[in-house]
Write a protein that holds these residues in place. Structure first.
Motif, PDB file in Angstrom:
ATOM      1  N   ALA A 198       0.811  -1.026  -0.040  1.00  5.62           N
ATOM      2  CA  ALA A 198       0.210  -0.026   0.067  1.00  5.62           C
ATOM      3  C   ALA A 198       1.002   1.280  -0.042  1.00  5.62           C
ATOM      4  N   ARG A 199       0.558   2.109  -0.745  1.00  2.95           N
ATOM      5  CA  ARG A 199       1.082   3.426  -0.681  1.00  2.95           C
ATOM      6  C   ARG A 199       0.189   4.602  -0.306  1.00  2.95           C
ATOM      7  N   GLY A 200       0.617   5.750  -0.272  1.00  2.00           N
ATOM      8  CA  GLY A 200      -0.210   6.937   0.476  1.00  2.00           C
ATOM      9  C   GLY A 200      -1.379   7.139  -0.200  1.00  2.00           C
ATOM     10  N   GLY A 201      -1.594   6.896  -1.207  1.00  2.00           N
ATOM     11  CA  GLY A 201      -3.068   6.905  -1.983  1.00  2.00           C
ATOM     12  C   GLY A 201      -3.973   6.159  -1.256  1.00  2.00           C
ATOM     13  N   ALA A 202      -3.614   5.011  -0.855  1.00  2.00           N
ATOM     14  CA  ALA A 202      -4.827   4.378  -0.201  1.00  2.00           C
ATOM     15  C   ALA A 202      -5.408   4.999   1.160  1.00  2.00           C
ATOM     16  N   LEU A 203      -4.648   6.129   1.503  1.00  2.00           N
ATOM     17  CA  LEU A 203      -5.143   6.666   2.682  1.00  2.00           C
ATOM     18  C   LEU A 203      -5.888   7.979   2.597  1.00  2.00           C
ATOM     19  N   ARG A 204      -6.054   8.391   1.296  1.00  2.00           N
ATOM     20  CA  ARG A 204      -6.375   9.639   0.955  1.00  2.00           C
ATOM     21  C   ARG A 204      -7.820   9.894   1.436  1.00  2.00           C
ATOM     22  N   SER A 205      -8.763   8.976   1.386  1.00  2.00           N
ATOM     23  CA  SER A 205     -10.062   9.302   1.802  1.00  2.00           C
ATOM     24  C   SER A 205     -10.459   8.236   3.190  1.00  2.00           C
ATOM     25  N   ASP A 206      -9.521   8.108   3.912  1.00  2.16           N
ATOM     26  CA  ASP A 206      -9.547   7.153   5.180  1.00  2.16           C
ATOM     27  C   ASP A 206     -10.187   7.818   6.416  1.00  2.16           C
ATOM     28  N   ARG A 207     -11.401   7.836   6.657  1.00  2.00           N
ATOM     29  CA  ARG A 207     -11.987   8.308   7.523  1.00  2.00           C
ATOM     30  C   ARG A 207     -11.465   8.175   8.993  1.00  2.00           C
ATOM     31  N   THR A 208     -11.273   6.768   9.099  1.00  2.00           N
ATOM     32  CA  THR A 208     -10.804   6.211  10.290  1.00  2.00           C
ATOM     33  C   THR A 208      -9.401   6.776  10.763  1.00  2.00           C
ATOM     34  N   LEU A 209      -8.507   6.946   9.801  1.00  2.00           N
ATOM     35  CA  LEU A 209      -7.157   7.871   9.852  1.00  2.00           C
ATOM     36  C   LEU A 209      -7.614   9.310  10.276  1.00  2.00           C
ATOM     37  N   ALA A 210      -8.467   9.970   9.539  1.00  2.00           N
ATOM     38  CA  ALA A 210      -8.879  11.219   9.704  1.00  2.00           C
ATOM     39  C   ALA A 210      -9.414  11.587  11.331  1.00  2.00           C
ATOM     40  N   ALA A 211     -10.157  10.569  11.724  1.00  4.59           N
ATOM     41  CA  ALA A 211     -10.622  10.438  13.137  1.00  4.59           C
ATOM     42  C   ALA A 211      -9.507  10.422  14.025  1.00  4.59           C
ATOM     43  N   ARG A 212      -8.510   9.426  13.912  1.00  5.76           N
ATOM     44  CA  ARG A 212      -7.286   9.263  14.599  1.00  5.76           C
ATOM     45  C   ARG A 212      -6.538  10.549  14.731  1.00  5.76           C
ATOM     46  N   LEU A 213      -6.203  11.130  13.695  1.00  7.08           N
ATOM     47  CA  LEU A 213      -5.329  12.249  13.441  1.00  7.08           C
ATOM     48  C   LEU A 213      -6.233  13.453  14.216  1.00  7.08           C
ATOM     49  N   GLU A 214      -7.591  13.636  14.269  1.00  2.79           N
ATOM     50  CA  GLU A 214      -8.390  14.522  14.877  1.00  2.79           C
ATOM     51  C   GLU A 214      -7.945  14.673  16.514  1.00  2.79           C
ATOM     52  N   VAL A 215      -7.999  13.369  17.058  1.00  2.00           N
ATOM     53  CA  VAL A 215      -7.518  12.879  18.389  1.00  2.00           C
ATOM     54  C   VAL A 215      -6.126  13.719  18.628  1.00  2.00           C
ATOM     55  N   LEU A 216      -5.445  13.683  17.876  1.00  2.00           N
ATOM     56  CA  LEU A 216      -4.103  14.061  18.057  1.00  2.00           C
ATOM     57  C   LEU A 216      -3.870  15.553  17.864  1.00  2.00           C
ATOM     58  N   GLY A 217      -5.062  16.315  17.011  1.00  2.00           N
ATOM     59  CA  GLY A 217      -4.991  17.868  17.125  1.00  2.00           C
ATOM     60  C   GLY A 217      -4.912  18.246  15.721  1.00  2.00           C
ATOM     61  N   PHE A 218      -4.745  17.233  14.561  1.00  2.00           N
ATOM     62  CA  PHE A 218      -4.748  17.407  13.181  1.00  2.00           C
ATOM     63  C   PHE A 218      -5.949  17.541  12.742  1.00  2.00           C
ATOM     64  N   ARG A 219      -6.334  18.554  12.064  1.00  2.00           N
ATOM     65  CA  ARG A 219      -7.516  18.401  11.357  1.00  2.00           C
ATOM     66  C   ARG A 219      -7.333  18.552   9.717  1.00  2.00           C
ATOM     67  N   PRO A 220      -8.225  18.542   8.852  1.00  2.00           N
ATOM     68  CA  PRO A 220      -8.051  18.682   7.448  1.00  2.00           C
ATOM     69  C   PRO A 220      -7.686  19.882   7.071  1.00  2.00           C
ATOM     70  N   SER A 221      -6.805  20.254   5.938  1.00  2.00           N
ATOM     71  CA  SER A 221      -6.686  21.809   5.798  1.00  2.00           C
ATOM     72  C   SER A 221      -6.333  21.997   4.249  1.00  2.00           C
ATOM     73  N   LEU A 222      -6.315  23.067   3.942  1.00  2.00           N
ATOM     74  CA  LEU A 222      -5.991  23.411   2.603  1.00  2.00           C
ATOM     75  C   LEU A 222      -4.404  23.099   2.548  1.00  2.00           C
ATOM     76  N   ALA A 223      -3.850  23.024   1.359  1.00  2.00           N
ATOM     77  CA  ALA A 223      -2.207  23.147   1.280  1.00  2.00           C
ATOM     78  C   ALA A 223      -1.750  24.052   1.658  1.00  2.00           C
ATOM     79  N   PRO A 224      -0.765  24.042   2.467  1.00  2.00           N
ATOM     80  CA  PRO A 224      -0.092  25.161   3.069  1.00  2.00           C
ATOM     81  C   PRO A 224       0.783  26.085   1.777  1.00  2.00           C
ATOM     82  N   ALA A 225       1.103  27.150   1.999  1.00  2.00           N
ATOM     83  CA  ALA A 225       2.018  27.930   1.017  1.00  2.00           C
ATOM     84  C   ALA A 225       3.375  27.406   1.237  1.00  2.00           C
ATOM     85  N   SER A 226       3.757  27.158  -0.078  1.00  2.00           N
ATOM     86  CA  SER A 226       5.295  26.722  -0.207  1.00  2.00           C
ATOM     87  C   SER A 226       6.186  27.844  -0.962  1.00  2.00           C
ATOM     88  N   ALA A 227       7.405  27.652  -0.375  1.00  2.00           N
ATOM     89  CA  ALA A 227       8.498  28.483  -0.876  1.00  2.00           C
ATOM     90  C   ALA A 227       8.619  28.260  -2.572  1.00  2.00           C
TER      91      ALA A 227
END
Ligand code: SF4
Length: 411
Positions: A198-227
């Protein structure tokens, strides 16, 4: 060390070389503190004594050397660990040269913390699973794709899944008790649970993962600005970016670069895109023009419009046993012609010794491929080395040069 073992997390490393058509290939992990001139000279000597002596700069910003036997690879690995601060095992990619100075060493510290946790992580991940640390995507890192990218920009911590900085699926958090490494381990455990390929693409719409990240304080966001992307010739804050034609640093050129660094007190880091970053107080001072002139004489690229940046060629003959032709010799023959025929720089040329396409995985405007028919090159337009052949050319350099205008007109 198992000399030709492939590790779980990465491509070839110092401890796990890869067998190629010309002996074992070893790849150095990112240089945390860069290389100074003295270390560079000794590393070049070790590469020449035990292997082919030629360094290659990969598109992802790694240094690699070929042509070792098992004992030579071991000896070179020992030298590289001593001279280039190499650590055993795979490392997530991160770069923090002193010319940046904006993250205060935190990026490299986080990288090392995650590396230590990965070393004890038993679940299998895909062999090419990649983890990238960045501040704002500086030094060309924004354009590199990764399964997981970890961004540390001031108080804002962000985690991007699957892609480059613009295309990844981002989660962000702000503030101190949040741990980027904890969040990274949650993602990697989830990835391992999705299967060993499995590569990262398998996790793009993973709601369980999103919920676990939210517990750690990480919420879905727009792409941050890059240099902005770095380009050859850019000079700022005591750093200079230079391009490496075809990503090849033959031993004489590598040694001359090391001597230049020694003379001017510079350190050097590989960057993504087959570039090198030179850093030191001499850059920006009265010696700057002399340094640029020396680099030009060494064949390094200091202008983004240089046609050599638009040609990619693998090692080819005689270095690689799989190659059907001398890729680099043909590249040199075509450089000036390409510059004259394509002054706007719209065409990218890929010369591949065989269908494996080591030098470039993306499509190129014109791809010439050897190794299938004796004395002939397959032509792929707007494609990769394994693409459909639209024509065949005699592999003689003069014949290819004569055919180039027509190929450009068709592309
Ligand atoms: S693409 Fe080039 S370097 Fe890679 S295996 Fe084929 S000939 Fe060798």
């Amino acid at each position: 060390m198992n000399a030709v073992e492939r590790r779980r997390f990465a491509c070839p490393t110092l401890g796990a070389p890869m067998a190629t058509g010309d002996g074992l290939l070893v790849r150095l992990s990112p240089l945390r503190d860069g290389l100074d001139g003295a270390a560079g000279a000794m590393l070049a000597e070790a590469a020449r004594r035990y292997g082919s002596g030629e360094f290659e700069l990969t598109r992802r910003g790694n240094l690699q050397v070929r042509g070792f036997d098992a004992s030579g690879a071991l000896a070179f690995a020992a030298a590289a660990k001593r001279l280039a601060g190499q650590r055993p095992g795979p490392l997530p990619l991160a770069l923090e040269p002193p010319g940046d100075g904006l993250s205060g060493g935190r990026l490299a510290a986080l990288r090392d913390e995650l590396a230590a946790r990965l070393a004890a992580f038993e679940a299998p991940l895909a062999a090419k699973c990649s983890v990238l640390f960045e501040r704002r995507g500086d030094w060309g890192f924004a354009g590199l794709a990764a399964d997981l990218r970890l961004r540390l920009d001031g108080d804002r911590l962000s985690l991007g899944i699957d892609g480059d900085a613009a295309s990844a699926c981002w989660f962000s958090a702000s503030g101190a008790p949040v741990s980027l490494c904890d969040a990274a381990m949650v993602v990697l455990e989830r990835l391992a649970g999705a299967g060993r390929h499995a590569r990262g693409g398998a996790l793009r719409s993973d709601r369980t993962l999103a919920a676990r990240l939210e517990v750690l304080g990480f919420r879905p966001s727009l792409a941050p600005a890059s240099a902005p992307a770095v380009v050859p010739g850019s000079l700022r804050r005591g750093t200079l970016v230079v391009g490496c034609p075809l990503g090849a640093l033959p031993s004489a050129r590598f040694e001359a670069l090391a001597a230049l660094c020694l003379h001017h007190g510079l350190r050097c880091w590989p960057l993504p895109g087959r570039l090198l970053l030179l850093a030191g107080e001499a850059l920006g001072g009265p010696c700057t023009d002399a340094i640029r002139d020396e680099l030009s004489r060494l064949g390094m690229v200091l202008d983004q419009r240089d046609p050599r940046l638009r040609i990619e060629a693998c090692r080819g003959r005689p270095g690689c046993a799989s190659a059907g032709f001398d890729t680099r010799g043909l590249a040199e023959r075509l450089v000036q012609q390409l510059a004259a025929l394509d002054p706007d720089g719209r065409v990218e040329l890929h010369l591949s010794g065989c269908t494996k396409g080591c030098a470039r995985s993306r499509p190129a405007t014109i791809c010439l491929v050897g190794g299938e028919r004796e004395g002939a090159l397959g032509v792929v337009l707007d494609g990769r080395a394994d693409g459909v052949r639209q024509a065949w050319l005699n592999d003689d350099a003069e014949c290819v040069a004569a055919a180039l205008p027509a190929l450009l007109a068709r592309s």
